[in-house]
Design a protein around this motif. Structure first.
Motif, mmCIF file in Angstrom:
data_model
loop_
_atom_site.group_PDB
_atom_site.id
_atom_site.type_symbol
_atom_site.label_atom_id
_atom_site.label_comp_id
_atom_site.label_asym_id
_atom_site.label_seq_id
_atom_site.Cartn_x
_atom_site.Cartn_y
_atom_site.Cartn_z
ATOM 1 N N THR A 53 0.831 -1.048 0.109
ATOM 2 C CA THR A 53 0.046 0.156 -0.087
ATOM 3 C C THR A 53 0.880 1.189 -0.153
ATOM 4 O O THR A 53 1.688 1.332 0.830
ATOM 5 C CB THR A 53 -0.998 0.008 1.213
ATOM 6 O OG1 THR A 53 -1.999 -1.174 1.198
ATOM 7 C CG2 THR A 53 -1.898 1.282 1.302
ATOM 8 N N GLY A 54 0.496 2.127 -1.040
ATOM 9 C CA GLY A 54 1.433 3.396 -1.154
ATOM 10 C C GLY A 54 2.638 3.098 -1.648
ATOM 11 O O GLY A 54 3.554 4.115 -1.609
ATOM 12 N N LEU A 68 -4.873 -2.837 -6.870
ATOM 13 C CA LEU A 68 -4.987 -1.811 -5.634
ATOM 14 C C LEU A 68 -5.729 -2.291 -4.678
ATOM 15 O O LEU A 68 -6.860 -3.242 -4.724
ATOM 16 C CB LEU A 68 -5.716 -0.470 -6.107
ATOM 17 C CG LEU A 68 -5.058 0.052 -7.498
ATOM 18 C CD1 LEU A 68 -5.783 1.043 -7.927
ATOM 19 C CD2 LEU A 68 -3.554 0.624 -7.022
ATOM 20 N N GLY A 69 -5.326 -1.823 -3.237
ATOM 21 C CA GLY A 69 -6.397 -2.258 -2.060
ATOM 22 C C GLY A 69 -7.460 -1.555 -2.033
ATOM 23 O O GLY A 69 -7.822 -0.562 -2.896
ATOM 24 N N GLU A 72 -8.042 2.209 -2.463
ATOM 25 C CA GLU A 72 -6.868 2.805 -2.963
ATOM 26 C C GLU A 72 -7.118 3.544 -4.369
ATOM 27 O O GLU A 72 -7.789 2.469 -5.339
ATOM 28 C CB GLU A 72 -5.579 1.687 -2.880
ATOM 29 C CG GLU A 72 -4.454 2.418 -3.188
ATOM 30 C CD GLU A 72 -3.208 1.269 -3.032
ATOM 31 O OE1 GLU A 72 -1.892 1.798 -3.130
ATOM 32 O OE2 GLU A 72 -3.419 0.162 -2.729
ATOM 33 N N ARG A 89 -8.538 -5.347 -7.842
ATOM 34 C CA ARG A 89 -8.656 -5.005 -6.385
ATOM 35 C C ARG A 89 -8.010 -6.344 -5.994
ATOM 36 O O ARG A 89 -8.301 -7.511 -6.064
ATOM 37 C CB ARG A 89 -10.058 -4.845 -5.855
ATOM 38 C CG ARG A 89 -10.805 -3.424 -6.077
ATOM 39 C CD ARG A 89 -10.171 -2.164 -5.471
ATOM 40 N NE ARG A 89 -10.425 -0.941 -6.013
ATOM 41 C CZ ARG A 89 -9.917 0.207 -5.841
ATOM 42 N NH1 ARG A 89 -8.862 0.311 -4.853
ATOM 43 N NH2 ARG A 89 -10.468 1.005 -6.348
#
Length: 366
Positions: A53-54, A68-69, A72, A89
């Motif tokens: 994440t990030g 992506l989470g 996000e 996702r």
């Protein structure tokens, strides 16, 4: 065809060999946390990035899908620089709120990759039911190939694919085999009955499966490995007894039947947990699990039939009116009423057999 994805994020040694095997086996996608791992893969393999994440990189060259989470979003500069990217996702299901997120993703996203903390398959069933009719694909993380086989069958249709973290070379091959071992159709032929006769006493086997069999389904049974007749399931009404839509009164214990992967088995070898091919009158097949085999002494009837090319086929089964075989267009034929000139459906394997496996060698069966 089920999707096979490999997750190489945790691979620390042997990565090059694992990726080479993945390409050779034509797995559908490789998932990595670093785009550099993906850049050398050919176009036949989807390149999927699942970064922390990030932790997305500044460039996504060579990446086909970004996972992506929940909540996000892909940063605007990356989205503008890579308009060709597909998004999906990744959801780890640990409780009711994350299960709801997984259901929402499965309904709306092009790709949904799901990891379930608990071993029960109930949450996966809920997600698949929620996603019924959706156009996206659901990929479920699995611990091993055995779990992949289970996931492929959840709610009959199963997940669209599985994500496996390989432990060694060979895992990709095993996963691909698990995903592609769906039995194909068989070419049935019409056989002409030429003789029937009482064959004395002997042991016959009833094969009880763990599946409901249709009225046009049964299993192939024959005295010789190169010729079998389609014996129908007990889905059709009988006097004096209820139907048993899971059962085929199949034949004498020495008889062959067709199992998975083109192998044959003797009826006497089948037991709870074995698999056989259920075959319908159009030759469509499916593997079914055997729940029980009942072997009992009964009067036997021998049926001889001939194929259009002159090949003779023999079937020995219980000498009783209620034991039936299938004819053209799914006609149900009582075995004791068969007469010369009647036509039944059969199958003519081309190979001889050694312990059930097809082999090219001289073998004379009489």
């Amino acid at each position: 065809m089920k999707l096979c994805w490999l997750d190489v994020r945790a691979v620390r040694s042997g990565l090059d060999a694992i990726l080479e095997e993945a390409v050779h086996q034509r797995v559908d996608a490789v998932v990595a946390a670093d785009p550099g791992v993906l850049r050398g893969l050919p176009p036949t393999v989807r390149k999927v990035l699942l970064a922390p994440t990030g932790g997305l990189p500044e460039r996504l060259d060579g990446v086909d899908i970004v996972l992506l989470g929940p909540g996000e979003v892909l940063p605007e500069p990356l989205a503008a620089a890579h308009p060709e990217l597909e998004l999906g996702r990744y959801v780890e299901i640990v409780d009711k709120p994350t299960l709801d997120l997984a259901c929402a993703a499965a309904r709306s996203e092009r790709w949904s990759v799901l990891e379930f903390r608990d071993p029960t398959k109930i949450p996966l069933e809920i997600v698949l039911a929620a996603a019924s009719g959706a156009t996206g694909s659901t990929v479920s993380a699995v611990a091993d190939v055995a779990e992949a086989r289970i996931v492929f069958g959840v709610l009959e249709h199963g997940s669209d694919g599985v994500l496996l973290a390989p432990r060694a070379v060979g895992d990709a091959t095993a996963l691909k085999a698990a995903a592609t071992t769906r039995p194909g159709p068989l070419e049935l032929v019409e056989l002409e009955v030429v003789a029937t006769e009482h064959a004395g006493m002997g042991e016959r086997a009833c094969v009880d499966t763990c599946s409901y069999l249709r009225e046009d389904e049964g299993i192939l049974v024959g005295s010789h490995s190169k010729g079998m007749i389609l014996c129908v399931s007990e889905t059709h009404p009988l006097p004096y007894m209820p139907t048993r839509p899971f059962r085929v009164n199949a034949g004498a214990i020495h008889s062959y039947t067709v199992a998975e992967h083109g192998r044959t088995s003797y009826l006497s070898e089948l037991a709870a947990g074995s698999t056989v091919l259920a075959v319908d009158v159009k030759g469509q097949t499916r593997a079914v699990t055997v729940g029980r085999v009942k072997i009992e002494t009964r009067p036997l009837l021998s049926i001889d039939a001939v194929a259009p090319d002159g090949q003779r086929v023999n079937l020995i089964l219980q000498d009783d009116w209620h034991v039936r075989v299938l004819g053209p267009q799914g006609t149900v034929l009582n075995s004791t009423e068969l007469q010369p000139g009647d036509r039944v459906l059969g199958y003519l394997p081309t190979a001889d057999r050694h312990v059930g496996y097809p082999i090219d060698e001289f073998c004379l069966e009489r």
